[in-house]
Enzyme design. Structure first.
Site, PDB file in Angstrom:
ATOM      1  CG  LEU A  87      68.343  52.343  52.318  1.00 51.43           C
ATOM      2  CD1 LEU A  87      69.189  52.239  53.579  1.00 51.43           C
ATOM      3  CD2 LEU A  87      69.093  53.178  51.263  1.00 51.43           C
ATOM      4  CB  CYS A  99      54.032  59.102  41.691  1.00 55.00           C
ATOM      5  SG  CYS A  99      52.257  59.156  41.842  1.00 55.00           S
TER       6      CYS A  99
HETATM    7  C1  UDX Z   1      55.128  56.768  45.319  1.00 56.00           C
HETATM    8  C2  UDX Z   1      55.299  57.444  46.682  1.00 56.00           C
HETATM    9  O1  UDX Z   1      55.894  56.516  47.583  1.00 56.00           O
HETATM   10  C3  UDX Z   1      53.955  57.921  47.205  1.00 56.00           C
HETATM   11  O2  UDX Z   1      54.131  58.624  48.432  1.00 56.00           O
HETATM   12  C4  UDX Z   1      53.308  58.832  46.174  1.00 56.00           C
HETATM   13  O3  UDX Z   1      52.034  59.227  46.611  1.00 56.00           O
HETATM   14  C5  UDX Z   1      53.179  58.121  44.838  1.00 56.00           C
HETATM   15  O4  UDX Z   1      54.473  57.653  44.415  1.00 56.00           O
HETATM   16  P1  UDX Z   1      54.270  54.401  44.471  1.00 56.00           P
HETATM   17  O5  UDX Z   1      54.379  54.938  43.087  1.00 56.00           O
HETATM   18  O6  UDX Z   1      53.084  53.594  44.839  1.00 56.00           O
HETATM   19  O7  UDX Z   1      54.343  55.590  45.533  1.00 56.00           O
HETATM   20  O8  UDX Z   1      55.582  53.508  44.696  1.00 56.00           O
HETATM   21  P2  UDX Z   1      56.675  53.349  45.824  1.00 56.00           P
HETATM   22  O9  UDX Z   1      56.262  52.377  46.849  1.00 56.00           O
HETATM   23  O10 UDX Z   1      57.135  54.665  46.302  1.00 56.00           O
HETATM   24  O11 UDX Z   1      57.847  52.672  44.965  1.00 56.00           O
HETATM   25  C6  UDX Z   1      58.380  53.373  43.848  1.00 56.00           C
HETATM   26  C7  UDX Z   1      59.357  52.532  43.092  1.00 56.00           C
HETATM   27  O12 UDX Z   1      60.566  52.385  43.824  1.00 56.00           O
HETATM   28  C8  UDX Z   1      58.900  51.123  42.770  1.00 56.00           C
HETATM   29  O13 UDX Z   1      59.245  50.835  41.432  1.00 56.00           O
HETATM   30  C9  UDX Z   1      59.671  50.242  43.716  1.00 56.00           C
HETATM   31  O14 UDX Z   1      59.907  48.949  43.181  1.00 56.00           O
HETATM   32  C10 UDX Z   1      60.970  51.029  43.839  1.00 56.00           C
HETATM   33  N1  UDX Z   1      61.667  50.773  45.105  1.00 56.00           N
HETATM   34  C11 UDX Z   1      61.134  51.182  46.280  1.00 56.00           C
HETATM   35  C12 UDX Z   1      62.900  50.134  45.093  1.00 56.00           C
HETATM   36  O15 UDX Z   1      63.420  49.765  44.038  1.00 56.00           O
HETATM   37  N2  UDX Z   1      63.549  49.941  46.273  1.00 56.00           N
HETATM   38  C13 UDX Z   1      63.048  50.342  47.471  1.00 56.00           C
HETATM   39  O16 UDX Z   1      63.699  50.145  48.515  1.00 56.00           O
HETATM   40  C14 UDX Z   1      61.778  50.965  47.480  1.00 56.00           C
END
Ligand code: UDX
Length: 457
Positions: A271, A281
């Site tokens: 959030l 991914c």
């Molecule tokens: C994701 C999934 O979480 C993981 O389970 C899967 O195996 C691979 O894809 P990842 O790509 O490492 O993992 O990133 P993640 O931590 O999920 O964050 C994704 C994106 O969302 C990032 O760009 C992050 O900055 C953004 N994000 C995340 C937000 O903007 N706000 C948040 O509160 C959480």
């Protein structure tokens, strides 16, 4: 770790530890290989890219992942992890994990070429009837394991393989921890095959074994897409509310997100309003889900809105910079943070790419800094932008600073540094890392995602 005595070709171990193979030493495969080697397995990692293989063989990780290089060097050194481009060395392995990439094609469908190639190799190597389980971890559309993977394994050999689909949920930046302590383990397959894999995980993860969910191939495949789609939806949702908050005097998305996150039905993670979701991914899996859904005759309106919200969100700093500076041509803009999130050097679908392209297109002079992703950025932007060697020099003479990635080292930059170094102290906080009151008091013009205009009582 228990004692190991290797024969000359280092392919047999005197202990009766499990031998597993991992095909594809990318971010998921390498972490998986290292994690189970550390837990006492004998792991054969197979990688076809010669450069990457040599680097791994020397104990160096080809990408930045906290903690990985140490564990990798250790497991290569003690021989628990052997890496090779010769798949035949893995014929001993009882469990073959397949972790090759499944990128999207231009029409949004999933490219299974590497997966097909690896499966044929595994099947062709099969020479005896001892139980072997192929475990596909690569993200694939529902139906792939039953209708593509299984037939390939059956076509290439008369020996029967066990087959499971076992989605992976590792996050970049905390992949070692996630591999060690998964929230849950999903296994799709026939009960007998799933039981063998479940037994392996029990051995590896006791006493911290998470819930095991045994289901069929299709559910396991869909769980991966649904998981990533839900995470992206949460982020796009909070970014949508952030857009509303920005237009309400005295509103602040952080307070709103903290409060709704305390509702246990919602939960506090994912959030954080910011410049949207990127990475290797979420963007690819959401696009693949849209393509799959349409192919099945279902209109995926919600997922499309989540993607569109994200597309707009990443471009928000451009509008904010224009509003603060007027035309961007000739303006010096400092960009802090390039990676799609902290603790990785991955630039894939990073907000920085979209922001920088926009700035360059409008004629701004862009200077960037990131603690680990500068090298990756040079490959994308070459000499179209300037690269600073630290955050402070990045700010020198800038007309505006945009914070794109919330690296810890940026959080501790005091407002005075922005005031002293920048030509005009205009800061666009794309990740809400600064205390607005403190920055405004220091004379900084702060624009922050999800922060409404401050209006005194
Ligand atoms: C994701 C999934 O979480 C993981 O389970 C899967 O195996 C691979 O894809 P990842 O790509 O490492 O993992 O990133 P993640 O931590 O999920 O964050 C994704 C994106 O969302 C990032 O760009 C992050 O900055 C953004 N994000 C995340 C937000 O903007 N706000 C948040 O509160 C959480």
């Amino acid at each position: 770790m228990s004692c190991r005595v290797w024969t000359a070709d280092r392919c047999r171990c005197s202990t009766n530890l499990e031998t597993i193979s991992v095909y594809g030493l990318g971010r998921v495969g390498l972490v998986t290989a290292v994690c189970y080697a550390k837990k006492g397995c004998r792991v054969i990692g197979i990688e076809s890219d010669q450069l990457r293989l040599e680097q791994i063989r020397r104990g160096n990780s080809p990408f930045y992942e906290p903690g990985l290089t140490n564990c990798l060097a250790e497991t290569i050194k003690d021989g628990s992890l052997v890496v090779t481009n010769t798949p035949s060395l893995s014929s001993e392995a009882k469990i073959c994990f397949v972790t090759v990439g499944t990128p999207n094609t231009s029409d949004g469908s999933v490219n299974l070429n590497d997966l097909r190639r690896v499966l044929s190799t595994i099947a062709m190597l099969r020479q005896d009837d001892r139980r072997r389980i192929v475990v596909v971890k690569s993200t694939v559309p529902p139906g792939t394991t039953r209708h593509i993977v299984k037939p390939i394994l059956e076509r290439e050999t008369r020996h029967r393989f066990g087959l499971c689909y076992n989605p992976e949920f590792l996050r970049e930046g905390s992949a070692i921890h996630d591999a060690e302590f998964p929230d849950r383990i999903i296994i799709g397959g026939e009960p007998l095959d799933s039981a063998v894999l479940a037994e392996f995980y029990k051995k590896m993860h006791e006493p911290n074994l998470p819930k095991l969910i045994l289901t069929n191939y299709e559910n396991a495949e869909l769980i991966k897409y649904a998981n990533n789609a839900f995470l992206a939806t949460k982020v796009s949702f909070i970014n949508c509310i952030a857009g509303i908050a920005e237009r309400i005097p005295n509103a602040d998305i952080k307070t709103v997100a903290d409060a709704i996150g305390l509702d246990q039905r919602i939960g506090s993670s994912f959030l954080n309003a910011g410049l949207g979701w990127g990475g290797s991914c979420l963007p690819k899996d959401l696009q693949a889900l849209v393509t799959l859904s349409k192919r099945l005759g279902h209109d995926p309106k919600l997922i499309e809105a989540v993607i569109e919200t994200n597309r707009e969100q990443r471009l928000k700093p451009l509008g904010a910079a224009r509003r603060a500076l007027g035309a961007l041509k000739g303006k010096r803009v400092a960009v802090l943070g390039l990676a799609f999130k902290p603790n990785t050097d991955d630039l894939r679908e990073a907000a920085s790419i979209f922001v920088i392209r926009g700035l360059v297109n409008e004629g701004a002079d862009v200077v960037v800094y990131d603690p680990v992703a500068l090298q990756a950025a040079r490959l994308v932007f070459d000499n179209a932008i300037e690269y600073a060697s630290n955050a402070q020099t990045c700010l020198d003479r800038a007309d505006c600073c945009i914070v794109v990635t919330e690296w810890d080292e940026f959080r501790s930059i005091p407002p005075a540094v922005f005031v002293e170094r920048m030509r005009r102290p205009i800061v666009i906080d794309g990740r809400r890392i600064y205390d607005a009151n403190e920055f405004i008091r220091a004379g900084i013009q702060l624009v922050a995602v999800g922060l409404g205009p401050s209006v005194p009582d």
